[in-house]
Design an enzyme around this catalytic site. Structure first.
Site, PDB file in Angstrom:
ATOM      1  N   ASN A 182      33.454  59.680  40.293  1.00  0.00           N
ATOM      2  CA  ASN A 182      34.264  60.810  40.739  1.00  0.00           C
ATOM      3  C   ASN A 182      33.330  61.807  41.421  1.00  0.00           C
ATOM      4  O   ASN A 182      32.105  61.606  41.480  1.00  0.00           O
ATOM      5  CB  ASN A 182      35.052  61.438  39.579  1.00  0.00           C
ATOM      6  CG  ASN A 182      34.157  61.921  38.454  1.00  0.00           C
ATOM      7  OD1 ASN A 182      33.035  62.398  38.671  1.00  0.00           O
ATOM      8  ND2 ASN A 182      34.628  61.800  37.217  1.00  0.00           N
ATOM      9  N   GLU A 185      30.439  63.221  39.315  1.00  0.00           N
ATOM     10  CA  GLU A 185      29.391  62.220  39.080  1.00  0.00           C
ATOM     11  C   GLU A 185      28.533  62.030  40.324  1.00  0.00           C
ATOM     12  O   GLU A 185      27.315  61.839  40.234  1.00  0.00           O
ATOM     13  CB  GLU A 185      30.032  60.898  38.642  1.00  0.00           C
ATOM     14  CG  GLU A 185      30.598  60.963  37.220  1.00  0.00           C
ATOM     15  CD  GLU A 185      31.593  59.860  36.907  1.00  0.00           C
ATOM     16  OE1 GLU A 185      31.960  59.733  35.726  1.00  0.00           O
ATOM     17  OE2 GLU A 185      32.017  59.139  37.836  1.00  0.00           O
ATOM     18  N   ASP A 252      40.195  54.629  34.879  1.00  0.00           N
ATOM     19  CA  ASP A 252      40.324  53.245  34.410  1.00  0.00           C
ATOM     20  C   ASP A 252      41.319  52.486  35.281  1.00  0.00           C
ATOM     21  O   ASP A 252      41.122  51.317  35.620  1.00  0.00           O
ATOM     22  CB  ASP A 252      40.798  53.211  32.954  1.00  0.00           C
ATOM     23  CG  ASP A 252      39.791  53.821  31.987  1.00  0.00           C
ATOM     24  OD1 ASP A 252      38.603  53.889  32.337  1.00  0.00           O
ATOM     25  OD2 ASP A 252      40.203  54.215  30.877  1.00  0.00           O
TER      26      ASP A 252
END
Length: 287
Positions: A182, A185, A252
């Protein structure tokens, strides 16, 4: 893999012992979380899944094994380490609003014996596999030396590797065919000149080139997703969600949809569009 536990109830008063709400428990439920949630997403997309991870030899690990064992599309290889608890996240919710989360876990790297078992099981599981997903939650189950061995084995077998990273040093994931961080990150791994799409694409492309990554897919929340390649070409797919109720598990869902699509032979750009649609569906549902 993790066990997600939800304790739901209502709050109508404060405790006389301390200025905290009293939750009157109505429901207690459990479900597989972390990499196990990725596996369930893949299974629901019609994939046959081999899931390999470390759990503790505790009640939570047993429950996780039973929950995953009931899904015929998932073959769960459970490496048990009795010295570690199974990562468990307990969320206390009042009228669907989270009021407290309690985490039970050890995040130090797994020991050499457990790592050897994990890598050996992984090597034995590669027959007939079309794609490998490395779902890293920085809980110690896939330390850098294990990641390196996984990449060597997938590369030797000619199997694509898609990685959801949690470590700030992306060089650990060198050689992955796609990385799916993301924006926060990406910021930890690179220096962003600004917040424009062009700046994000440039930073991601530079990282892809320096770490020999096929591409980097950056999830941008309300701005959708951006796929950047080492040759500095990039594509942006805007958000598809009409309303956002709950972002839990959206990452996920993204990597599961990407993996299922790539394993089916579609292009990376098409896989990103499908993942964006899937994320738009899942964030529109509470819970």
């Amino acid at each position: 893999v993790m066990l997600d536990r939800f304790v739901d109830g209502t709050v109508s008063r404060l405790s006389p012992e301390a200025p905290v709400p009293i939750l009157e428990k109505a429901l207690d439920s459990i479900m597989p979380g972390g990499a196990a949630n990725v596996a369930i997403n893949l299974a629901r997309l019609g994939c046959d899944v081999r899931l390999l991870s470390v759990t503790g030899g505790d009640a939570a690990g047993l429950q996780l094994g039973q929950l995953l064992g009931s899904n015929l599309a998932i073959d769960f290889h459970q490496v048990v380490d009795n010295a570690r608890p199974t990562t468990t996240k307990t969320r206390f919710r009042a009228d669907k609003q989270q009021v407290l989360r309690v985490d039970e876990e050890i995040t130090t790297p797994i020991n050499e014996s457990t790592a050897a078992q994990l890598v050996s099981s992984f090597a034995d599981s590669l027959s007939g596999v079309k794609l490998v997903v490395l779902s890293d939650y920085a809980k110690g189950a896939v330390p850098p030396d294990v990641i390196s061995q996984i990449k060597t084995l997938t590369s030797k077998a000619g199997i694509p590797l898609v990685t959801d990273p949690k470590l700030a040093d992306f060089s650990v994931y060198a050689g992955s065919d796609m990385l799916t961080p993301n924006l926060s990150e990406l910021r930890m791994a690179a220096t962003l000149a600004g917040d424009d799409l062009e700046d994000i694409a440039a930073a991601a492309s530079d990282l892809a080139k320096s770490h020999e990554l096929g591409s980097i897919l950056v999830t941008l929340s309300a701005r959708g997703m951006l796929l950047a390649r080492a040759d500095r070409t990039w594509d942006h797919d805007p958000t598809r969600a009409r309303e956002v109720f709950d972002v839990s598990g959206a990452g996920d869902t993204v990597i599961a949809m990407i993996a299922a699509a790539l394993a089916s032979g579609v292009t990376q750009a098409e896989a990103v569009q499908l993942a964006n649609i899937a994320a738009g569906v899942v964030v529109g549902k509470a819970g």
